[in-house]
Design a protein around this motif. Structure first.
Motif, PDB file in Angstrom:
ATOM      1  N   ARG A   3      -9.384 -15.893 -13.805  1.00 56.19           N
ATOM      2  CA  ARG A   3      -9.745 -15.853 -15.225  1.00 56.19           C
ATOM      3  C   ARG A   3     -10.523 -14.581 -15.525  1.00 56.19           C
ATOM      4  O   ARG A   3     -11.238 -14.046 -14.684  1.00 56.19           O
ATOM      5  CB  ARG A   3     -10.560 -17.084 -15.611  1.00 56.19           C
ATOM      6  N   SER A   4     -10.358 -14.110 -16.767  1.00 50.24           N
ATOM      7  CA  SER A   4     -11.031 -12.901 -17.217  1.00 50.24           C
ATOM      8  C   SER A   4     -12.084 -13.252 -18.258  1.00 50.24           C
ATOM      9  O   SER A   4     -12.030 -14.313 -18.900  1.00 50.24           O
ATOM     10  CB  SER A   4     -10.013 -11.915 -17.804  1.00 50.24           C
ATOM     11  N   ALA A   5     -13.037 -12.342 -18.418  1.00 49.59           N
ATOM     12  CA  ALA A   5     -14.046 -12.548 -19.451  1.00 49.59           C
ATOM     13  C   ALA A   5     -13.418 -12.588 -20.835  1.00 49.59           C
ATOM     14  O   ALA A   5     -13.981 -13.194 -21.768  1.00 49.59           O
ATOM     15  CB  ALA A   5     -15.091 -11.435 -19.377  1.00 49.59           C
ATOM     16  N   PHE A   6     -12.245 -11.974 -20.991  1.00 51.55           N
ATOM     17  CA  PHE A   6     -11.575 -11.991 -22.287  1.00 51.55           C
ATOM     18  C   PHE A   6     -11.093 -13.386 -22.660  1.00 51.55           C
ATOM     19  O   PHE A   6     -10.828 -13.648 -23.837  1.00 51.55           O
ATOM     20  CB  PHE A   6     -10.389 -11.013 -22.290  1.00 51.55           C
ATOM     21  N   ASP A   7     -10.949 -14.270 -21.663  1.00 55.16           N
ATOM     22  CA  ASP A   7     -10.527 -15.629 -21.970  1.00 55.16           C
ATOM     23  C   ASP A   7     -11.571 -16.383 -22.785  1.00 55.16           C
ATOM     24  O   ASP A   7     -11.269 -17.419 -23.385  1.00 55.16           O
ATOM     25  CB  ASP A   7     -10.237 -16.397 -20.670  1.00 55.16           C
ATOM     26  N   LEU A   8     -12.793 -15.880 -22.786  1.00 56.61           N
ATOM     27  CA  LEU A   8     -13.854 -16.502 -23.589  1.00 56.61           C
ATOM     28  C   LEU A   8     -13.905 -15.941 -25.008  1.00 56.61           C
ATOM     29  O   LEU A   8     -14.730 -16.392 -25.813  1.00 56.61           O
ATOM     30  CB  LEU A   8     -15.214 -16.291 -22.915  1.00 56.61           C
ATOM     31  N   TRP A  10     -11.741 -15.991 -27.646  1.00 57.22           N
ATOM     32  CA  TRP A  10     -11.407 -16.889 -28.743  1.00 57.22           C
ATOM     33  C   TRP A  10     -12.405 -18.028 -28.891  1.00 57.22           C
ATOM     34  O   TRP A  10     -12.842 -18.300 -30.030  1.00 57.22           O
ATOM     35  CB  TRP A  10      -9.993 -17.442 -28.569  1.00 57.22           C
ATOM     36  N   PRO A  11     -12.810 -18.723 -27.810  1.00 56.55           N
ATOM     37  CA  PRO A  11     -13.846 -19.761 -27.995  1.00 56.55           C
ATOM     38  C   PRO A  11     -15.140 -19.218 -28.599  1.00 56.55           C
ATOM     39  O   PRO A  11     -15.735 -19.854 -29.474  1.00 56.55           O
ATOM     40  CB  PRO A  11     -14.066 -20.283 -26.564  1.00 56.55           C
ATOM     41  N   LEU A 376     -15.528  -8.475 -31.705  1.00 59.47           N
ATOM     42  CA  LEU A 376     -14.887  -9.788 -31.572  1.00 59.47           C
ATOM     43  C   LEU A 376     -13.379  -9.693 -31.805  1.00 59.47           C
ATOM     44  O   LEU A 376     -12.591 -10.331 -31.095  1.00 59.47           O
ATOM     45  CB  LEU A 376     -15.511 -10.769 -32.556  1.00 59.47           C
ATOM     46  N   ALA A 377     -12.969  -8.897 -32.802  1.00 62.15           N
ATOM     47  CA  ALA A 377     -11.537  -8.768 -33.086  1.00 62.15           C
ATOM     48  C   ALA A 377     -10.798  -8.130 -31.918  1.00 62.15           C
ATOM     49  O   ALA A 377      -9.712  -8.591 -31.520  1.00 62.15           O
ATOM     50  CB  ALA A 377     -11.336  -7.948 -34.360  1.00 62.15           C
ATOM     51  N   GLU A 382      -7.168  -8.587 -27.350  1.00 60.94           N
ATOM     52  CA  GLU A 382      -6.925  -8.312 -25.939  1.00 60.94           C
ATOM     53  C   GLU A 382      -6.642  -9.604 -25.182  1.00 60.94           C
ATOM     54  O   GLU A 382      -5.752  -9.641 -24.320  1.00 60.94           O
ATOM     55  CB  GLU A 382      -8.128  -7.598 -25.331  1.00 60.94           C
ATOM     56  N   ALA A 383      -7.369 -10.668 -25.502  1.00 61.10           N
ATOM     57  CA  ALA A 383      -7.099 -11.956 -24.871  1.00 61.10           C
ATOM     58  C   ALA A 383      -5.718 -12.466 -25.235  1.00 61.10           C
ATOM     59  O   ALA A 383      -4.983 -12.997 -24.402  1.00 61.10           O
ATOM     60  CB  ALA A 383      -8.159 -12.973 -25.286  1.00 61.10           C
ATOM     61  N   GLU A 384      -5.350 -12.274 -26.485  1.00 65.03           N
ATOM     62  CA  GLU A 384      -4.012 -12.667 -26.936  1.00 65.03           C
ATOM     63  C   GLU A 384      -2.940 -11.863 -26.220  1.00 65.03           C
ATOM     64  O   GLU A 384      -1.911 -12.396 -25.790  1.00 65.03           O
ATOM     65  CB  GLU A 384      -3.930 -12.444 -28.448  1.00 65.03           C
ATOM     66  N   ASP A 385      -3.184 -10.559 -26.051  1.00 70.33           N
ATOM     67  CA  ASP A 385      -2.222  -9.696 -25.371  1.00 70.33           C
ATOM     68  C   ASP A 385      -2.065 -10.091 -23.906  1.00 70.33           C
ATOM     69  O   ASP A 385      -0.981 -10.028 -23.344  1.00 70.33           O
ATOM     70  CB  ASP A 385      -2.687  -8.240 -25.469  1.00 70.33           C
ATOM     71  N   GLY A 386      -3.153 -10.541 -23.312  1.00 69.15           N
ATOM     72  CA  GLY A 386      -3.074 -10.943 -21.911  1.00 69.15           C
ATOM     73  C   GLY A 386      -2.230 -12.165 -21.692  1.00 69.15           C
ATOM     74  O   GLY A 386      -1.647 -12.359 -20.631  1.00 69.15           O
ATOM     75  N   ARG A 387      -2.144 -13.033 -22.698  1.00 67.79           N
ATOM     76  CA  ARG A 387      -1.331 -14.242 -22.569  1.00 67.79           C
ATOM     77  C   ARG A 387       0.119 -13.990 -22.960  1.00 67.79           C
ATOM     78  O   ARG A 387       0.950 -14.887 -22.862  1.00 67.79           O
ATOM     79  CB  ARG A 387      -1.891 -15.342 -23.471  1.00 67.79           C
ATOM     80  N   GLN A 388       0.379 -12.770 -23.485  1.00 71.37           N
ATOM     81  CA  GLN A 388       1.733 -12.409 -23.927  1.00 71.37           C
ATOM     82  C   GLN A 388       2.229 -13.330 -25.036  1.00 71.37           C
ATOM     83  O   GLN A 388       3.396 -13.636 -25.155  1.00 71.37           O
ATOM     84  CB  GLN A 388       2.725 -12.445 -22.741  1.00 71.37           C
ATOM     85  N   ARG A 389       1.308 -13.850 -25.843  1.00 72.33           N
ATOM     86  CA  ARG A 389       1.706 -14.673 -26.976  1.00 72.33           C
ATOM     87  C   ARG A 389       0.612 -14.596 -28.036  1.00 72.33           C
ATOM     88  O   ARG A 389      -0.524 -14.266 -27.733  1.00 72.33           O
ATOM     89  CB  ARG A 389       1.936 -16.137 -26.574  1.00 72.33           C
ATOM     90  N   ARG A 390       0.962 -14.919 -29.219  1.00 68.11           N
ATOM     91  CA  ARG A 390      -0.003 -14.902 -30.299  1.00 68.11           C
ATOM     92  C   ARG A 390      -0.854 -16.160 -30.242  1.00 68.11           C
ATOM     93  O   ARG A 390      -0.344 -17.272 -30.171  1.00 68.11           O
ATOM     94  CB  ARG A 390       0.727 -14.818 -31.644  1.00 68.11           C
ATOM     95  N   ALA A 391      -2.137 -15.986 -30.277  1.00 68.38           N
ATOM     96  CA  ALA A 391      -3.037 -17.127 -30.195  1.00 68.38           C
ATOM     97  C   ALA A 391      -2.888 -17.995 -31.439  1.00 68.38           C
ATOM     98  O   ALA A 391      -2.946 -17.510 -32.560  1.00 68.38           O
ATOM     99  CB  ALA A 391      -4.478 -16.646 -30.051  1.00 68.38           C
ATOM    100  N   GLY A 392      -2.667 -19.299 -31.206  1.00 70.42           N
ATOM    101  CA  GLY A 392      -2.516 -20.209 -32.339  1.00 70.42           C
ATOM    102  C   GLY A 392      -3.781 -20.345 -33.153  1.00 70.42           C
ATOM    103  O   GLY A 392      -3.746 -20.718 -34.330  1.00 70.42           O
TER     104      GLY A 392
END
Length: 561
Positions: A3-8, A10-11, A376-377, A382-392
Motif C-alpha cells: 500500500r502507498s500513502a496515496f491510498d489515504l 481519498w479517505p 488534496l486534489a 494520483e491515487a486514482e491513477d494508481g488504481r487505473q480507474r476513476r475513483a467513484g
C-alpha cells in the motif's frame, strides 16, 4: 499488495470535505426541531417551524428566491447556449474565449457593486445619457436597485452566471468530439445555428448539467449579491436566514435553523423541477428535431438572444470594474457629469491602514485554502491513477456546489463553536476549503488524466517511487494547469462572503465582507476602493498564473497552456 500513502488520499479528502458538511446538516436539522443542548433545549419540538411560517416575511422571501433563482438560471442557460450556437462558426469565438477568464475572475460582490454603480438612477449609465438623451436635469426618482421584485438581482445573476456556463460549454465541447457530426449536419444543408442545436447540444448538455445545477443552487441561495442588489422588505430567503442566524435571540437562532433546512429543501426541489423541465422540453421539441427543416426563425432568435446577453455580460463586467476604479479616485463628481471634476488619492489614503490589514488577512486565508486544495486534489488524482480507474468517490467532491451555503453553514458554525475554533482564521480557512477544493479538482482532473501513462510506467521501471514520479515527471508537465487551478481556487476563496461571516462569527473581516458592508450604505468612494481591490486580487492571481504557464512553456510546445 504493498500500500502507498496515496491510498489515504481519498479517505482524508472526503473526511476533510464531508465531515463538516454532514455535521453541519445535522447541526441545522437538530435546532430546527427544537433540540439545542447549548441553549438547554433537550426536547424535540416543531415550534421553530411554526415561528418560521408565522413570520410575515417568510412566504414573500420564498417566492422571491424561487422567481429570481429559477428565472436567472433559465435565462443564463438560454443565453449561454444561444451564444455558443450563434458563434461557434464565427472568428469572434476565439476572441470570446480569451476574455472569458478575466471576466470570470470578477467576484460576485464586485460584479454586483459595479452593476449598481452603472445602473443606479445616479449611476454612470444615466450620467452618460443625461441630459441630452434623457432630459434628466437631476437623478430620476426610480427604484432600479433593490426593487421589490428582485429584477436587478435576477439580471445580475443572469449576466454573471452566463459567463460561467459559457466557459463550461466551451470545455464540454472539447470533450464530446462533436466536430465531425457538426460538419456532417452542415453538409446536409442545415444552418449553422440549427446544426449546432441538433447535433452538439444533445452531446454537450449532459456534460454541463452539473454546472447548471450548481448555478441553480447559487442563484436560489446567494447572499452577497442579494444584500447589494436585492429588496429588503422582504429580502430573499438566504439573507433573511442570515439576519436570524446573527441575532442574539434564541428564538431567532432556532428559526434560522428551520430556515436553513427549508432553503436546502427548496434547492433540492428546484433541481428536481429543473430535471422534470428537461424531460418536458425534450418531449415538446421532438417534432422540431425530426421535421427536417434546415433553418427557421427560432434559431435566429436564439442566436440574437445569446449574442445580446453575452455582450451585456462582458460589458457589465468590464465597465463595472472600470466604474469601481473611477469612483475610488474621484474627489468631486456631481450630476450629470460623465467623469469626476476632480481626482484624488484621498479615498485610498483614508482606508490604507485598514485596507492593508484586510488584504493581508484575505491573502492568508486564500493562499492556505488554495494550497491545501491543490495538494488534496493532486493526491486524489494520483491515487486514482494508481488504481487505473476513476475513483467513484470523486462525485462527492462536487457536493458543496450543489448544496445551498446557508443550508449547512449554519450547522458548521454550530460545529466550530462547539470545537471552540469559531471566529478564527483556522475555521474560516477550513470553511473556504469546502468550496475551493471542487473547483481546483475540476480544473486539474482532465489535464492529469490526459498525461501519457507510458511516462509513469517508464519512470517506475527505472526505479522511481510514485512520489518521485509525481514530483519529477508529472508535476513539470502540469505546471500550466497547476497554476491555473491555483488561480481559480484563489479567486473562489477571495469571493467567499457567507462562509467568512458565519465561520468567522463576524470577527474575521476580509476585503469581501467589508465591500459588501460598505455597499449597503457607505461612501461610494470607499466602496469603490474596497470593491476594486477585491476584483483586483483574483485578476492579479490569474495574470500571474497565465504568465507563469507561458514562461514554463516558452521553449516547450507541449507545455503551452
Amino acid at each position: 499488495m504493498r500500500r502507498s500513502a496515496f491510498d489515504l488520499a481519498w479517505p482524508t479528502t472526503l473526511t476533510v470535505l464531508l465531515a463538516p458538511i454532514a455535521l453541519g446538516l445535522i447541526g441545522a436539522l437538530a435546532p430546527s426541531l427544537g433540540f439545542h443542548p447549548v441553549f438547554g433545549l433537550h426536547r424535540l419540538s416543531l415550534d421553530p417551524w411554526r415561528r418560521l411560517f408565522e413570520d410575515p416575511a417568510t412566504l414573500g422571501a420564498i417566492r422571491l428566491s424561487l422567481t429570481t433563482g429559477l428565472g436567472a438560471t433559465a435565462a443564463a442557460a438560454a443565453i449561454a447556449f444561444g451564444l455558443s450556437a450563434g458563434l461557434h462558426h464565427h472568428p469572434a469565438a476565439r476572441r470570446l474565449r480569451l476574455v472569458l477568464a478575466p471576466a470570470l475572475a470578477l467576484p460576485h460582490a464586485s460584479f454586483a457593486i459595479g452593476l449598481a454603480f452603472l445602473a443606479a438612477p445616479s449611476g454612470w449609465l444615466a450620467r452618460l445619457l443625461s441630459p441630452g438623451l434623457t432630459g434628466w436635469i437631476q437623478p430620476p426618482d426610480l427604484l432600479i436597485i433593490n426593487d421589490p421584485y428582485g429584477l436587478a438581482l435576477a439580471i445580475a445573476l443572469t449576466l454573471k452566471e452566463t459567463l460561467f456556463l459559457l466557459l463550461m460549454i466551451v470545455a464540454a465541447i472539447g470533450q464530446t468530439g462533436a466536430g465531425s457530426a457538426l460538419r456532417t449536419a452542415r453538409s446536409l444543408g442545415y444552418g449553422p445555428v440549427r446544426a449546432w442545436l441538433l447535433v452538439v447540444l444533445p452531446r454537450v448538455y449532459p456534460q454541463v448539467r452539473l454546472p447548471i445545477y450548481a448555478v441553480l443552487a447559487t442563484a436560489l441561495s446567494v447572499v452577497d449579491m442579494a444584500l447589494i442588489l436585492g429588496p429588503s422588505t422582504p429580502p430573499p430567503l438566504a439573507p433573511l436566514i442570515l439576519s436570524w442566524a446573527t441575532s442574539f435571540e434564541i428564538d431567532d437562532q432556532l428559526k434560522a435553523a428551520a430556515g436553513a433546512v427549508l432553503q436546502l429543501a427548496l434547492v433540492l426541489a428546484a433541481i428536481g423541477l429543473w430535471r422534470l423541465g428537461e424531460r418536458i422540453v425534450s418531449i415538446l421539441s421532438r417534432d422540431w428535431r425530426v421535421c427536417g427543416r434546415r433553418a427557421g426563425l427560432a434559431e435566429g432568435v436564439a442566436a440574437t438572444v445569446g449574442g445580446v446577453g453575452g455582450v451585456l455580460a462582458l460589458a457589465v463586467s468590464m465597465f463595472g470594474a472600470l466604474g469601481l476604479l473611477i469612483w475610488s479616485f474621484s474627489a468631486r463628481w456631481v450630476w450629470p457629469d460623465a467623469l469626476p471634476q476632480a481626482w484624488s488619492l484621498e479615498p485610498w489614503r483614508t482606508v490604507l491602514e485598514p485596507l492593508t490589514a484586510l488584504v493581508g488577512r484575505t491573502l492568508v486565508i486564500a493562499v492556505v485554502a488554495t494550497l491545501a486544495a491543490v495538494g488534496l486534489a493532486i493526491a486524489c488524482l494520483e491515487a486514482e491513477d494508481g488504481r487505473q480507474r476513476r475513483a467513484g468517490a470523486a462525485g462527492f467532491i462536487y457536493l458543496p456546489l450543489l448544496l445551498p451555503q446557508i443550508g449547512f453553514l449554519f450547522g458548521v458554525q454550530v460545529l466550530w463553536s462547539a470545537m471552540r475554533i469559531d471566529g478564527g482564521l483556522f475555521a474560516v480557512t477550513w470553511t473556504h476549503l469546502l468550496f475551493v477544493l471542487p473547483y481546483v479538482y475540476l480544473a486539474l482532473a482532465d489535464p492529469f488524466r490526459a498525461l501519457d501513462p507510458r511516462l509513469t510506467r517508464t519512470a517506475r521501471t527505472l526505479g522511481h517511487s510514485r512520489l518521485a514520479t509525481l514530483i519529477r515527471v508529472k508535476t513539470p508537465l502540469l505546471v500550466g494547469p497547476l497554476l491555473i487551478a491555483a488561480a481559480i481556487g484563489f479567486a473562489v476563496s477571495v469571493g467567499q462572503y457567507l462562509p467568512t461571516i458565519l465561520a468567522g462569527a463576524g470577527r474575521v473581516e476580509t476585503v469581501t465582507t467589508e465591500a459588501v458592508a460598505l455597499a449597503s450604505g457607505g461612501d461610494r468612494r470607499q466602496t469603490g476602493v474596497m470593491a476594486f481591490t477585491q476584483a483586483l486580487l483574483p485578476f492579479v492571481a490569474l495574470a500571474l498564473a497565465l504568465g507563469g504557464a507561458a514562461l514554463a512553456g516558452r521553449n516547450r510546445k507541449g507545455l503551452r497552456t
